[in-house]
Design a protein around this motif. Structure first.
Motif, PDB file in Angstrom:
ATOM      1  N   LEU A 196     -24.031   9.637  10.540  1.00 33.80           N
ATOM      2  CA  LEU A 196     -24.112   9.881   9.102  1.00 33.80           C
ATOM      3  C   LEU A 196     -25.556   9.842   8.584  1.00 33.80           C
ATOM      4  O   LEU A 196     -25.996  10.795   7.934  1.00 33.80           O
ATOM      5  CB  LEU A 196     -23.230   8.886   8.340  1.00 33.80           C
ATOM      6  N   THR A 239     -14.817  13.780   6.323  1.00 31.83           N
ATOM      7  CA  THR A 239     -16.131  13.267   6.720  1.00 31.83           C
ATOM      8  C   THR A 239     -17.163  14.381   6.718  1.00 31.83           C
ATOM      9  O   THR A 239     -18.302  14.206   6.244  1.00 31.83           O
ATOM     10  CB  THR A 239     -16.055  12.631   8.112  1.00 31.83           C
ATOM     11  N   CYS A 260     -25.003   9.639   3.446  1.00 32.49           N
ATOM     12  CA  CYS A 260     -25.871  10.812   3.585  1.00 32.49           C
ATOM     13  C   CYS A 260     -26.714  11.026   2.334  1.00 32.49           C
ATOM     14  O   CYS A 260     -27.864  11.459   2.419  1.00 32.49           O
ATOM     15  CB  CYS A 260     -25.034  12.053   3.879  1.00 32.49           C
ATOM     16  N   HIS A 288     -12.830   9.582   2.929  1.00 30.49           N
ATOM     17  CA  HIS A 288     -13.889   9.873   3.895  1.00 30.49           C
ATOM     18  C   HIS A 288     -15.001  10.711   3.254  1.00 30.49           C
ATOM     19  O   HIS A 288     -16.175  10.553   3.603  1.00 30.49           O
ATOM     20  CB  HIS A 288     -13.305  10.606   5.103  1.00 30.49           C
ATOM     21  N   SER A 304     -27.550  12.779  10.040  1.00 26.61           N
ATOM     22  CA  SER A 304     -27.130  14.049   9.441  1.00 26.61           C
ATOM     23  C   SER A 304     -27.747  14.206   8.059  1.00 26.61           C
ATOM     24  O   SER A 304     -28.217  15.292   7.681  1.00 26.61           O
ATOM     25  CB  SER A 304     -25.604  14.108   9.341  1.00 26.61           C
ATOM     26  N   SER A 355     -25.810  15.243   1.966  1.00 27.35           N
ATOM     27  CA  SER A 355     -27.056  15.811   2.461  1.00 27.35           C
ATOM     28  C   SER A 355     -27.649  16.801   1.464  1.00 27.35           C
ATOM     29  O   SER A 355     -28.871  16.947   1.364  1.00 27.35           O
ATOM     30  CB  SER A 355     -26.818  16.504   3.805  1.00 27.35           C
ATOM     31  N   ALA A 382     -18.805   9.185   3.476  1.00 23.78           N
ATOM     32  CA  ALA A 382     -19.858   9.954   4.147  1.00 23.78           C
ATOM     33  C   ALA A 382     -20.912  10.408   3.146  1.00 23.78           C
ATOM     34  O   ALA A 382     -22.117  10.422   3.438  1.00 23.78           O
ATOM     35  CB  ALA A 382     -19.242  11.159   4.861  1.00 23.78           C
ATOM     36  N   TYR A 383     -20.450  10.768   1.956  1.00 26.44           N
ATOM     37  CA  TYR A 383     -21.383  11.186   0.901  1.00 26.44           C
ATOM     38  C   TYR A 383     -22.356  10.062   0.557  1.00 26.44           C
ATOM     39  O   TYR A 383     -23.557  10.296   0.418  1.00 26.44           O
ATOM     40  CB  TYR A 383     -20.595  11.588  -0.344  1.00 26.44           C
ATOM     41  N   LEU A 414     -17.734   3.826   8.619  1.00 22.14           N
ATOM     42  CA  LEU A 414     -19.136   3.506   8.889  1.00 22.14           C
ATOM     43  C   LEU A 414     -19.314   2.923  10.290  1.00 22.14           C
ATOM     44  O   LEU A 414     -20.329   3.179  10.947  1.00 22.14           O
ATOM     45  CB  LEU A 414     -19.654   2.525   7.830  1.00 22.14           C
ATOM     46  N   TYR A 416     -19.170   5.906  12.784  1.00 21.14           N
ATOM     47  CA  TYR A 416     -20.326   6.822  12.815  1.00 21.14           C
ATOM     48  C   TYR A 416     -21.575   6.122  12.264  1.00 21.14           C
ATOM     49  O   TYR A 416     -22.130   6.522  11.237  1.00 21.14           O
ATOM     50  CB  TYR A 416     -20.038   8.079  11.999  1.00 21.14           C
ATOM     51  N   ILE A 442     -20.545  14.733   4.413  1.00 21.43           N
ATOM     52  CA  ILE A 442     -21.892  14.966   4.946  1.00 21.43           C
ATOM     53  C   ILE A 442     -22.552  16.109   4.198  1.00 21.43           C
ATOM     54  O   ILE A 442     -23.734  16.053   3.836  1.00 21.43           O
ATOM     55  CB  ILE A 442     -21.824  15.254   6.459  1.00 21.43           C
TER      56      ILE A 442
END
Length: 559
Positions: free
Chosen positions: A473, A115, A162, A154, A476, A123, A158-159, A466, A469, A119
């Motif tokens: 996410l 995760t 973000c 993960h 961030s 990001s 997360a990608y 999801l 978080y 991120i």
């Protein structure tokens, strides 16, 4: 869905087609783009337990990352100078800040390494980090196959979140907020800087079409310029126009600097419109086309390979290589995969592709003086295959640091080999053909396939992550764009003294955000911001993918 489960090829290309369709959606200056759209669609399809063999992902990623390095190689090494390193401060700052912030968020939120790495990748809006981080996860000590698969899923989930919020943030910051913060109208500021760089006003920009073309050919009847030599006429307008033909009676004379004109001669003048008109005032009235006097012009793509040319501005090139540039007109400069202004103060780099216009003999002379003709022959797969093999072998080299095993992985190894092989090709363009169009196609296709397979694999695990978080996410993704972007603005203006339109482009480049520079260029109605973008984009494209294994190594030591 059963049809997709039974046919991996159909599933893969359905993800690409639908993903790029979704990527065309646009709200104001924000457009998702094909990669983001593909990831969203592939995760939705993957949630129905549709998947493609992971080996397809690995092959696609190797092609993508090698091609990325190959395209950027000449510019990367060309930027290892005072000016490039000056802009490179922004790229180094970006890499350090996103690692530090992702590490802090991971520790504060108790996140797993997958995760946290997602991120970081999202990001930074750098898709290559997904691949390098996922590969690094597989090499963590004591990790099982199931744990590895879950953590890699993960990363992708997360990608995706973000990236979406990071993309919106960087586009709005660079194209809307930063110009207001610096109290400039981006279009006016870019136009003023463009005029300053040209040394005169009234230039045309990318996407604009002149009602009166800038490069023209005209024939004049000598009535008041008799006795003048061709050299005197060309000296009066410097290198903005040239005499390409003289006809005396029925005889076409050989053009030579010492040739003196007589009344009744008909003269063909080629060059920039204002300079041609100025020359015509010294000669006499304009005439219609003269049979036998027409001199066809050649348009050629020329890549700069001569080290003596690298680092010179367009104006300096014309002054220092007057003989080679006489009668040559530069109409375009392409760096990496972006067009930049072809104006007097544009600094030329090794590996730049110039679009030049002139008579065949003069274009040939110029080509020999600065580099080589861009070849459009087929790709040299011996060269490409060797480069990828060496990259994979380089990625297998492991450094033992305590309990951690650190390596570049296939992604980092192929990126470095691509940089070196692209640079070697620019030095010796007679071997190792990989036409830019082919390299760009392989880069885009490789990334799209990699993202599609990754998204399908992540689909089943996306929902729970999801739900776990829902705020962390997206927040961030926003924070890790806003902080380095504002730092880039401060450093660029206060410490590096970069011109405002160019700085905005450089901030988009430090983030490797093509959607951002597209939005900036649309607002600026100019390609001037590209001058900053291409430098930081090239350096960040090298640094950010390497943050994946570095970050996984740091977090892996703590978990």
């Amino acid at each position: 869905m059963s049809l997709l489960r039974e046919n991996a090829v159909l599933a893969l290309f359905a993800c690409l087609a639908l993903g790029y369709l979704v990527g065309k959606l646009k709200v104001g200056p924000i457009q998702l783009g094909g990669i983001c759209g593909t990831l969203i669609v592939s995760m939705l399809i993957g949630a129905q337990h549709v998947g493609v063999n992971a080996d397809v992902k690995n092959v696609a990623f190797a092609l993508f990352i090698f091609s990325l390095g190959y395209l950027a190689g000449p510019q990367f090494f060309a930027n290892l100078n005072a000016k490039g390193l000056r802009f490179g401060v922004l790229s180094v700052m970006e890499a350090v800040i996103v690692i530090a912030m992702a590490y802090g968020i991971a520790k504060a939120g108790g996140l797993d390494v997958g995760t946290a790495a997602g991120i970081l990748a999202g990001s930074a809006t750098e898709s290559a980090v997904v691949g390098t981080a996922q590969e690094a996860i597989t090499k963590l000590p004591g990790i099982t196959a199931d744990q590895s698969s879950e953590l890699q899923a993960h990363v992708a989930t997360a990608y995706s979140v973000c990236y979406l919020f990071g993309l919106i943030s960087i586009v709005l910051l660079t194209s809307q907020f930063f110009p207001m913060l610096m109290r400039i109208n981006l279009a006016d500021a870019s136009r003023e800087l463009w005029d300053k760089m040209r040394g005169s006003g009234g230039g045309l920009e990318a996407g604009e079409t002149a009602s009166l073309p800038g490069l023209v050919g005209r024939t004049y009847l000598v009535s008041q310029g008799e006795g003048s030599s061709l050299q005197q006429l060309e000296d009066a307008v410097r290198q903005d126009a040239s005499i390409e033909g003289v006809k005396r009676g029925n005889e076409v004379l050989k053009v030579a600097p010492g040739l003196k004109l007589r009344r009744g001669d008909r003269v063909l003048v080629v060059g920039m419109r204002d300079a041609v008109r100025e020359t015509g005032h010294e000669l006499g009235p304009e005439t219609s086309g003269v049979p036998g006097l027409d001199s066809p012009l050649t348009v050629r793509q020329v890549v700069i390979t001569d080290k003596r040319v690298a680092g010179q501005t367009v104006t300096q090139l014309r002054e220092r290589e007057a003989a080679a540039t006489e009668g040559i007109y530069l109409t375009g400069v392409q760096r990496v995969d972006q067009d930049i202004p072809a104006v007097g103060e544009t600094e030329l780099h090794q590996g730049d592709t110039l679009t030049v216009v002139g008579t065949g003999s003069k274009v040939e002379r110029f080509t020999k003086a600065v580099g080589a003709k861009v070849r459009t022959d087929s790709a040299d797969w011996i060269y490409i295959g060797l480069g990828i093999c060496l990259g994979v072998l380089l990625g297998m080299v492991t450094i033992h640091a305590g309990s951690a095993n650190l390596s570049l992985g296939t992604g980092g190894g192929c990126l470095i080999s691509g940089l070196v092989f692209g640079w070697l090709r620019a030095q010796r363009p007679t071997f190792g053909a990989y036409p830019p169009v082919a390299a760009q196609t392989m880069k885009d296709l490789g990334l799209s396939i990699f993202i599609a397979v990754t998204g399908m694999a992540a689909g089943p695990d996306a929902g729970p992550l999801l739900k776990q978080y829902p705020l962390l996410l997206p927040l961030s993704g926003i924070a890790m764009v806003v902080v380095p972007a504002f730092l880039g603005l401060f450093i660029g203006r206060k410490l590096l003294k970069i011109e405002k339109p160019i700085l905005i482009g450089a901030i988009a480049g430090q983030q490797c955000s093509t959607p951002a520079i597209t939005a900036v260029s649309n607002v600026a109605q100019s390609s001037v911001p590209m001058l900053g973008y291409t430098i930081t984009y090239t350096i960040s494209n090298f640094l950010l993918p390497l943050t994946g294994p570095i970050f996984v190594g740091l977090i892996g030591l703590q978990t």
